[in-house]
Design an enzyme around this catalytic site. Structure first.
Site, PDB file in Angstrom:
ATOM      1  N   GLU A 116      25.349  15.626  -8.020  1.00  0.00           N
ATOM      2  CA  GLU A 116      24.358  14.725  -8.798  1.00  0.00           C
ATOM      3  C   GLU A 116      23.171  14.670  -7.882  1.00  0.00           C
ATOM      4  O   GLU A 116      23.260  14.660  -6.561  1.00  0.00           O
ATOM      5  CB  GLU A 116      24.915  13.269  -9.115  1.00  0.00           C
ATOM      6  CG  GLU A 116      25.669  12.807  -7.993  1.00  0.00           C
ATOM      7  CD  GLU A 116      26.696  11.405  -8.570  1.00  0.00           C
ATOM      8  OE1 GLU A 116      27.586  11.702  -9.313  1.00  0.00           O
ATOM      9  OE2 GLU A 116      26.524  10.293  -7.817  1.00  0.00           O
ATOM     10  N   LYS A 118      20.165  13.393  -5.409  1.00  0.00           N
ATOM     11  CA  LYS A 118      20.403  12.400  -4.444  1.00  0.00           C
ATOM     12  C   LYS A 118      19.009  11.984  -4.585  1.00  0.00           C
ATOM     13  O   LYS A 118      17.951  12.176  -4.132  1.00  0.00           O
ATOM     14  CB  LYS A 118      20.627  12.817  -3.091  1.00  0.00           C
ATOM     15  CG  LYS A 118      20.732  11.670  -2.081  1.00  0.00           C
ATOM     16  CD  LYS A 118      21.124  12.239  -0.720  1.00  0.00           C
ATOM     17  CE  LYS A 118      21.314  11.109   0.162  1.00  0.00           C
ATOM     18  NZ  LYS A 118      20.025  10.481   0.596  1.00  0.00           N
ATOM     19  N   ASP A 120      15.833   9.483  -3.806  1.00  0.00           N
ATOM     20  CA  ASP A 120      15.216   8.761  -2.401  1.00  0.00           C
ATOM     21  C   ASP A 120      14.647   7.409  -2.847  1.00  0.00           C
ATOM     22  O   ASP A 120      13.429   7.325  -3.328  1.00  0.00           O
ATOM     23  CB  ASP A 120      14.247   9.805  -2.179  1.00  0.00           C
ATOM     24  CG  ASP A 120      13.762   9.652  -0.756  1.00  0.00           C
ATOM     25  OD1 ASP A 120      14.400   8.841   0.109  1.00  0.00           O
ATOM     26  OD2 ASP A 120      12.667  10.301  -0.217  1.00  0.00           O
ATOM     27  N   TYR A 232      25.178   5.174 -10.460  1.00  0.00           N
ATOM     28  CA  TYR A 232      25.942   6.350 -10.361  1.00  0.00           C
ATOM     29  C   TYR A 232      27.299   6.043  -9.990  1.00  0.00           C
ATOM     30  O   TYR A 232      28.197   7.071  -9.709  1.00  0.00           O
ATOM     31  CB  TYR A 232      25.396   7.312  -9.337  1.00  0.00           C
ATOM     32  CG  TYR A 232      25.054   6.617  -7.899  1.00  0.00           C
ATOM     33  CD1 TYR A 232      25.923   6.012  -7.029  1.00  0.00           C
ATOM     34  CD2 TYR A 232      23.805   6.359  -7.718  1.00  0.00           C
ATOM     35  CE1 TYR A 232      25.631   5.334  -5.838  1.00  0.00           C
ATOM     36  CE2 TYR A 232      23.307   5.704  -6.176  1.00  0.00           C
ATOM     37  CZ  TYR A 232      24.483   5.326  -5.549  1.00  0.00           C
ATOM     38  OH  TYR A 232      23.933   4.648  -4.387  1.00  0.00           O
ATOM     39  N   LYS A 320      21.389  18.054   1.748  1.00  0.00           N
ATOM     40  CA  LYS A 320      20.173  17.873   1.611  1.00  0.00           C
ATOM     41  C   LYS A 320      19.296  19.073   1.439  1.00  0.00           C
ATOM     42  O   LYS A 320      19.773  19.867   2.238  1.00  0.00           O
ATOM     43  CB  LYS A 320      19.850  16.968   2.901  1.00  0.00           C
ATOM     44  CG  LYS A 320      20.197  15.556   2.835  1.00  0.00           C
ATOM     45  CD  LYS A 320      19.111  14.773   3.539  1.00  0.00           C
ATOM     46  CE  LYS A 320      19.435  13.417   3.709  1.00  0.00           C
ATOM     47  NZ  LYS A 320      18.578  12.586   4.277  1.00  0.00           N
ATOM     48  N   CYS A 414     -13.665   1.536  22.746  1.00  0.00           N
ATOM     49  CA  CYS A 414     -13.809   2.361  21.784  1.00  0.00           C
ATOM     50  C   CYS A 414     -14.387   3.722  22.223  1.00  0.00           C
ATOM     51  O   CYS A 414     -15.260   4.001  23.155  1.00  0.00           O
ATOM     52  CB  CYS A 414     -15.045   1.822  20.861  1.00  0.00           C
ATOM     53  SG  CYS A 414     -15.766   2.915  19.720  1.00  0.00           S
ATOM     54  N   CYS A 417     -18.378   4.172  21.147  1.00  0.00           N
ATOM     55  CA  CYS A 417     -19.458   3.311  21.846  1.00  0.00           C
ATOM     56  C   CYS A 417     -19.056   2.523  23.072  1.00  0.00           C
ATOM     57  O   CYS A 417     -19.953   1.789  23.713  1.00  0.00           O
ATOM     58  CB  CYS A 417     -19.853   2.170  20.711  1.00  0.00           C
ATOM     59  SG  CYS A 417     -18.724   0.955  20.608  1.00  0.00           S
ATOM     60  N   CYS A 432     -12.765  -1.761  17.088  1.00  0.00           N
ATOM     61  CA  CYS A 432     -13.911  -1.783  17.900  1.00  0.00           C
ATOM     62  C   CYS A 432     -14.631  -2.867  17.356  1.00  0.00           C
ATOM     63  O   CYS A 432     -15.124  -2.793  16.053  1.00  0.00           O
ATOM     64  CB  CYS A 432     -14.804  -0.372  17.565  1.00  0.00           C
ATOM     65  SG  CYS A 432     -16.302  -0.721  18.327  1.00  0.00           S
ATOM     66  N   CYS A 437     -21.572   0.073  16.362  1.00  0.00           N
ATOM     67  CA  CYS A 437     -20.928   1.120  17.002  1.00  0.00           C
ATOM     68  C   CYS A 437     -21.263   2.595  16.090  1.00  0.00           C
ATOM     69  O   CYS A 437     -21.085   2.255  14.674  1.00  0.00           O
ATOM     70  CB  CYS A 437     -19.331   0.874  16.706  1.00  0.00           C
ATOM     71  SG  CYS A 437     -18.342   2.476  17.159  1.00  0.00           S
TER      72      CYS A 437
END
Ligand SMILES: [Zn+2]
Length: 678
Positions: A116, A118, A120, A232, A320, A414, A417, A432, A437
């Protein structure tokens, strides 16, 4: 004695039974027998009857899927039998080893399997007592999960009451079934479209979106998400157990529960492996993500004989799919500054081919994630492209780490700047804080010029970077001061392209409030919110002076938008910006819609697919929206019409399976009324 009250009870029961039957046909079997209108009429009649006679409402009534207000927490529940995870492998040889182990333990016994897909998603245990759904619990740690019954009830393919469709089969007085909740790919795509339009971060993948939804404390929000599930297995039952897993699956289906149509009984392990190969090919055509195939010994008595280790049952294995992964070298970690100032680390990789494309960048999200995975510059890393939108780094090959590699640190300033960074509201991300900037200005200007915003042509990324770095552009209003002569002096910029750019900027002055609001890049204000705010307030001054209550009163506008809009208009530099835009002669009012068009398509959803003979898609979209209709990208049960041109693909097939009406261009024109483009 029978009175009018009995007649009402009988009618309510009849309606419930009929609605359940059609829900089953629609959501479980995908074979609707009646139109949506007829179904809605039944639903309406039952709701009206229950509203007039609340004593007729039963807990398992189809009208009661979404009940009650938000919870404060999900009570923990111990599983009657643990929800074990499965041993898994990526190799066919190990699947054959699995069979060899089973054979060693069982000796010479005829063996068959069930293979069957699988899915996710998120595992769920569901219990029915006396045919009524009484409890749904997440897997949790396998022993204790969360009681998410109120959320599971909102899943339309999960019946609130079981009904046997097999002659002679009684519904067990107690049955616990297990399955997988998931978000269909089509729904996921639509949800991400919507989030992007609203300026929200898109979901990373469908699984995260599904598990996030099941953790929502407000069942109304779960109902909106559009989750589905497949069952299932039977974990326990008051009736004598089925003899085999395939019998149990048949039983589940005959009780009205949804099982996956791709499940196959296999006479040998080779046949099971062949089914794995077939599913792998079919993978992209399914409307749900699968990451492999589960192979189970079919006989339940043999399953018992095989038993379990401390972690896994010995009678099943998850094979898998070879992951779509590749190893490459992490060349550098760049820190990018977004238009709101958020700092995002991005992996810069040696280009590598994964799942059909060349990947040279991967998302790293934030410093926490980098530290958790201990990712360092110079490392050999494994990159994965799965159901996710952007590739990610899943593993670091520690054995290949150069001795000089140092842990990554987010910069204290940053990178553009050099302003000292600050924590964002979520306290995980950094930003920042300097509104001037250059990196933020660049991103804001690029966003402002987008086709969906002010639609300024000829303003490429490199040109923006150049004009910001030499100080010509300090904010979006400066665009309106650009002159052809000056631009024409720039490298690779001729007189003609300079003139075109200036003309395009000129033209954008008339774009109107809706596009401007989207273009300003206010957090959470996507295209839809911009449209709603523009329609409600009519001018930037009115919106600027609107109170939080007034903004909140606009339908579809949520709290996050309200707060963000208020914050934006309160900042003095934004008030200055608006003054500049006024002086530059921008249209700061909602454009009049021209001769009012009847909103004949209000409440209808359209999906466009394929190539129409004489209209392009944007035009079709504009015409539909001009009459109040909505155009979405994914087909779902909410779609009213699909407009199909030549080469219409999978969307058209999906529409047909859902029984959605299909229009060609002529049909659309008819629906819009006579000569809609006049
Ligand atoms: Zn900065």
């Amino acid at each position: 004695m029978k009175g009018p009250a009995d007649a009402l009870v009988t009618r309510a029961e009849h309606l419930r039974r009929t609605i359940r039957k059609h829900e089953h046909l629609y959501y479980v079997l995908l074979e609707p027998e009646i139109s949506d209108q007829k179904f809605d009429a039944l639903d309406r009649e039952l709701r009206d009857l229950e509203a007039a006679h609340p004593e007729l409402i039963t807990h398992d009534s189809p009208t009661q899927r979404v009940g009650g207000g938000p919870l404060t927490e999900f009570p923990p529940v111990a599983h009657a039998a643990p929800m074990l995870s499965l041993d898994n492998t990526y190799s066919e040889d190990e699947v054959r080893d699995f069979e060899a182990r089973v054979r060693r333990q069982l000796g010479e016994t005829p063996l068959s399997y069930v293979a069957e897909p699988k899915i996710d998603g998120l595992s769920l245990s569901v219990t029915y007592e006396n045919a009524i759904l009484t409890r749904a619990v997440t897997r949790g740690d396998g022993k204790i999960g969360d009681d998410v019954t109120v959320n599971a009830r909102t899943i339309r393919s999960l019946p609130l009451a079981l009904a046997s469709s097999r002659p002679g089969l009684k519904v067990p007085s107690l049955i616990e079934v297990r399955g997988e909740v998931y978000l269909p790919r089509s729904v996921f795509a639509r949800a991400n479209d919507e989030r992007t339009r609203n300026g929200e971060e898109p979901f990373v993948n469908a699984r995260n979106a599904a598990s996030g939804a099941m953790k929502q404390l407000d069942p109304r929000q779960v109902a909106e998400r559009g989750l589905e599930l497949f069952l299932y297995s039977v974990a326990r039952s008051s009736e004598p157990e089925a003899r085999s897993h395939s019998d149990a699956l048949r039983l589940i289906g005959d009780l009205g529960l949804r099982t996956n149509p791709e499940i196959k009984a296999c006479a040998s392990i080779e046949e099971a492996l062949a089914h794995c190969a077939a599913l792998r090919l079919k993978r992209d055509a399914l409307d749900y993500d699968i990451d492999g195939v589960v192979i189970k010994v079919d006989s339940l008595s043999l399953q018992r004989e095989l038993g379990a280790t401390s972690k896994f049952p010995r009678w099943a294995i998850a094979y898998k799919f070879p992951a779509e992964r590749a190893a490459t070298r992490l060349v550098n970690i760049d820190v990018q500054v977004g238009r709101t100032g958020k700092l995002t680390p991005v992996a810069h990789l040696e280009p590598v081919f994964v799942a059909g494309t060349t990947v040279s960048r991967a998302t790293l999200h934030n410093a926490e994630e980098i530290a958790r995975k201990d990712i360092r510059v110079g490392d050999t890393v494994v990159v994965e492209r799965g159901g996710d939108v952007i590739p990610k780094i899943v593993e670091v090959a520690l054995g290949l780490r150069p001795p000089s590699a140092k842990p990554f640190m987010m910069p204290a300033a940053c990178p553009v700047c050099l302003t000292h960074v600050a924590a964002m509201d979520d306290e995980v991300d950094l930003r920042c804080p300097n509104a001037s900037c250059p990196a933020q200005i660049e991103e804001r200007i690029k966003h402002f010029a987008r086709r969906q915003a002010m639609d300024i042509e000829g303003l490429g990324d490199k040109l923006v970077a150049l004009l910001v770095s030499d100080g010509t552009l300090r904010n979006i209003a400066d665009l309106y001061t650009l002159e052809v002569d000056v631009l024409a002096q720039l490298e690779r910029m001729g007189e003609k392209s300079a003139a075109n750019l200036v003309a395009s900027i000129e033209k954008s002055r008339g774009a109107g409030l809706q596009r401007l609001l989207f273009g300003l890049g206010i957090r959470f204000v996507g295209e839809r919110a911009a449209e709603l705010l523009s329609r409600r307030f009519g001018s930037i001054d009115a919106l600027s002076q609107a109170t939080a209550e007034e903004i909140d009163a606009v339908p579809e506008i949520g709290q996050a938008v309200v707060a963000s809009v208020r914050e934006w208009f309160t900042a003095s530099q934004n008030q200055d910006l608006i003054d500049h835009l006024k002086r530059a002669g921008l249209q700061l009012k909602t454009l009049s819609a021209g001769p009012a068009q009847p909103r004949t398509l209000e409440g209808l959803q359209f999906v466009l697919t394929g190539v129409l003979p004489s209209m392009d898609r944007n035009e079709a979209k504009r015409l539909i929206e001009g009459r109040g209709g909505r155009v979405t990208s994914a087909v779902s049960s909410k779609t009213s019409y699909i407009v199909a041109g030549d080469d219409a693909g999978s969307k058209l097939e999906k529409a047909r399976t859902l029984g959605i009406k299909v229009l060609d261009e002529a049909g659309l024109v008819g629906l819009l009324g006579e000569n809609p483009r006049a």
